[in-house]
Design a protein around this motif. Sequence first.
Motif, PDB file in Angstrom:
ATOM      1  N   SER A  31       0.876  -1.178   0.000  1.00 22.96           N
ATOM      2  CA  SER A  31       0.000   0.000   0.000  1.00 22.96           C
ATOM      3  C   SER A  31       0.913   1.228   0.000  1.00 22.96           C
ATOM      4  O   SER A  31       1.849   1.294   0.804  1.00 22.96           O
ATOM      5  N   VAL A  33       1.080   4.355   0.951  1.00 16.87           N
ATOM      6  CA  VAL A  33       1.437   5.271   2.047  1.00 16.87           C
ATOM      7  C   VAL A  33       2.502   4.671   2.961  1.00 16.87           C
ATOM      8  O   VAL A  33       3.235   5.384   3.640  1.00 16.87           O
ATOM      9  N   GLY A 125     -12.649  -1.232   3.173  1.00 19.06           N
ATOM     10  CA  GLY A 125     -13.406   0.014   3.056  1.00 19.06           C
ATOM     11  C   GLY A 125     -13.716   0.338   1.600  1.00 19.06           C
ATOM     12  O   GLY A 125     -14.794   0.831   1.270  1.00 19.06           O
ATOM     13  N   THR A 126     -12.749   0.013   0.729  1.00 16.41           N
ATOM     14  CA  THR A 126     -12.959   0.248  -0.707  1.00 16.41           C
ATOM     15  C   THR A 126     -14.181  -0.500  -1.210  1.00 16.41           C
ATOM     16  O   THR A 126     -15.041   0.050  -1.895  1.00 16.41           O
ATOM     17  N   TYR A 152     -10.711  10.824   1.063  1.00 14.51           N
ATOM     18  CA  TYR A 152     -10.307   9.596   0.357  1.00 14.51           C
ATOM     19  C   TYR A 152     -11.307   8.509   0.724  1.00 14.51           C
ATOM     20  O   TYR A 152     -11.658   8.356   1.900  1.00 14.51           O
ATOM     21  N   ASN A 219      -8.263  11.936   5.843  1.00 17.58           N
ATOM     22  CA  ASN A 219      -7.279  11.674   4.788  1.00 17.58           C
ATOM     23  C   ASN A 219      -6.650  12.924   4.193  1.00 17.58           C
ATOM     24  O   ASN A 219      -6.157  12.904   3.060  1.00 17.58           O
ATOM     25  N   ASP A 247     -18.957   8.220   4.801  1.00 17.29           N
ATOM     26  CA  ASP A 247     -17.873   7.240   4.785  1.00 17.29           C
ATOM     27  C   ASP A 247     -17.213   7.283   6.163  1.00 17.29           C
ATOM     28  O   ASP A 247     -16.386   8.158   6.448  1.00 17.29           O
ATOM     29  N   VAL A 249     -15.399   4.851   7.532  1.00 18.69           N
ATOM     30  CA  VAL A 249     -14.358   3.804   7.649  1.00 18.69           C
ATOM     31  C   VAL A 249     -13.375   4.176   8.751  1.00 18.69           C
ATOM     32  O   VAL A 249     -12.892   3.319   9.491  1.00 18.69           O
ATOM     33  N   ILE A 250     -13.046   5.456   8.865  1.00 18.20           N
ATOM     34  CA  ILE A 250     -12.163   5.898   9.958  1.00 18.20           C
ATOM     35  C   ILE A 250     -12.972   6.256  11.206  1.00 18.20           C
ATOM     36  O   ILE A 250     -12.673   5.827  12.317  1.00 18.20           O
ATOM     37  N   LYS A 275     -11.928  -0.892   9.263  1.00 19.26           N
ATOM     38  CA  LYS A 275     -10.927  -0.700  10.333  1.00 19.26           C
ATOM     39  C   LYS A 275     -11.366  -1.252  11.694  1.00 19.26           C
ATOM     40  O   LYS A 275     -11.305  -2.452  11.929  1.00 19.26           O
ATOM     41  N   GLU A 407      -2.306  12.581   6.589  1.00 24.59           N
ATOM     42  CA  GLU A 407      -2.911  11.414   7.265  1.00 24.59           C
ATOM     43  C   GLU A 407      -3.183  11.814   8.704  1.00 24.59           C
ATOM     44  O   GLU A 407      -2.720  12.844   9.181  1.00 24.59           O
TER      45      GLU A 407
HETATM   46  P1  KE4 Z   1      -9.469   0.196   2.640  1.00 25.00           P
HETATM   47  O1  KE4 Z   1      -9.878  -0.270   1.274  1.00 25.00           O
HETATM   48  O2  KE4 Z   1      -8.032   0.658   2.695  1.00 25.00           O
HETATM   49  O3  KE4 Z   1      -9.809  -0.826   3.749  1.00 25.00           O
HETATM   50  O4  KE4 Z   1     -10.392   1.468   3.025  1.00 25.00           O
HETATM   51  C1  KE4 Z   1     -10.422   2.544   2.131  1.00 25.00           C
HETATM   52  C2  KE4 Z   1     -10.863   3.782   2.879  1.00 25.00           C
HETATM   53  C3  KE4 Z   1     -12.156   4.233   2.723  1.00 25.00           C
HETATM   54  N1  KE4 Z   1     -12.596   5.328   3.378  1.00 25.00           N
HETATM   55  C4  KE4 Z   1     -11.784   6.009   4.221  1.00 25.00           C
HETATM   56  C5  KE4 Z   1     -12.318   7.212   4.938  1.00 25.00           C
HETATM   57  C6  KE4 Z   1     -10.449   5.578   4.432  1.00 25.00           C
HETATM   58  O5  KE4 Z   1      -9.651   6.271   5.271  1.00 25.00           O
HETATM   59  C7  KE4 Z   1      -9.972   4.445   3.754  1.00 25.00           C
HETATM   60  C8  KE4 Z   1      -8.541   3.948   3.911  1.00 25.00           C
HETATM   61  N2  KE4 Z   1      -7.699   4.715   4.763  1.00 25.00           N
HETATM   62  C9  KE4 Z   1      -6.289   4.685   4.464  1.00 25.00           C
HETATM   63  C10 KE4 Z   1      -5.554   5.589   5.453  1.00 25.00           C
HETATM   64  N3  KE4 Z   1      -5.961   6.926   5.401  1.00 25.00           N
HETATM   65  C11 KE4 Z   1      -5.751   3.287   4.489  1.00 25.00           C
HETATM   66  C12 KE4 Z   1      -4.245   3.203   4.543  1.00 25.00           C
HETATM   67  C13 KE4 Z   1      -3.684   2.734   3.231  1.00 25.00           C
HETATM   68  O6  KE4 Z   1      -4.215   3.131   2.156  1.00 25.00           O
HETATM   69  O7  KE4 Z   1      -2.680   1.983   3.293  1.00 25.00           O
END
Ligand code: KE4
Length: 434
Positions: A31, A33, A125-126, A152, A219, A247, A249-250, A275, A407
Amino acid sequence: MQETLINIKDLKKSQELYQKACELIPGGVNSPVRSFKSVELEPIFISKAKGQYIWDVDQNKYLDFVNSWGALIHGHLANEVTESIQNALAKGISYGASHENEIELAQLVVNSFPSIEKVRLVNSGTEAVMTAIRLARAYTNRNKIIKFSGCYHGHADVVLSMSGSGVSTLGLPGSAGVTKNTASETITLPYNNIANLEILLSKYPKEIAAIIVEPVVGNCGVIPPSENFLQSLRDLSTKYKCLLIFDEVITGFRLSKGGAQLKYKIKSDLTTLGKIIGGGMPIGAVGGKKEIMNLLAPLGTVYQAGTLSGNPLSVACGIATLKLLNEETYTYLESTTNYLCDEMKKISLDTGVKIQINKAGSMFSIFFADSFVYDYESAKKSNTQKFIRFFQNMLSQGIYWAPSQFESNFVSTALKKEDLEYTLKAFKKSILEI
Ligand code: KE4
């Protein structure tokens, strides 16, 4: 934590592993970051973690403020969480079939989020965001999506578009491989700016399927919503009959047991989670009103699926993580974060090094900026060169800060008072040296 001084430019084992990784994995990381590119370092490789600490493969010990990007709200290997995975493992790794704990995790989410009547578990989360947007388009029979710059939402094409924050600018691909067609259906506007949104909605009154937002941005560094921003999103979504997607996720289970929507008392139509609900194991979730969620296959016509959705280990880990969350936990997390941020502000005033500190609940970030950071444009004005030197100074003192200006840092319940005092000493030394 003892006084620590790590030569971060000479982490031999990490460097060796990184070279090997680069031969097999694009950029040596799974990933972007984690590459530490935005802090002008090579990535450190972690060997183990426990509580508030992580260790790198050169045996250096760090206080962890990343906590797997917010997932580990109780820090690493909290006893109940570890036991939950061990107990689940004794019964199998994956069934590809239904199991009882899926019901328990769904019930915990529904009990916590007033706007969620039904929830579908996915693997990231995606995936949750992809599904939420597909649902919104099916429910409204419209195509266009509005998002906000600096937010993001994962790496699905539909949200990997960007545009100038002009009112009517349609999306441009924010990544190679995203087609102009796809990007043209996503409009990006400035966060915390309702005027632009109203103009845009009046321009496309019957074309917007959904507005998706991080109710507190994590993000872009942390950017809290301005007064009435979220309420305005709610009112305008209702007025123009598009869906409001939070959203979370965080922020889900981070800001409160009911995320940002409980804290700010705004009901979204759909919510995405990730998360914390997996406690560090792969997971995501999309939830909302029954009339929308029932569109999902096999009930409805919106297809969504996943081999490992509802995986028994992720679900068990998530249940144990959520069950440890209560009023006392949030009080501790919030008071710890407030203490840390207040003391950093005092140090900034005493030393004359200007910083902006943005926080919400137990997520926070600092910007080397003279004025308040309230959206992506103002965040971009911060001095990222100073941030790079600050990050490196902190890392050399054993503080694992989020490796990017854009971040968030996350406090865990594993952090103790002495950790805060150590962090503040390292912070003062770091900003004086930039
Ligand atoms: P994932 O697909 O990474 O599980 O979630 C995507 C996502 C969706 N929505 C929000 C608000 C998010 O912050 C994220 C993913 N966050 C990042 C860090 N800011 C994940 C870290 C990375 O990309 O390695």
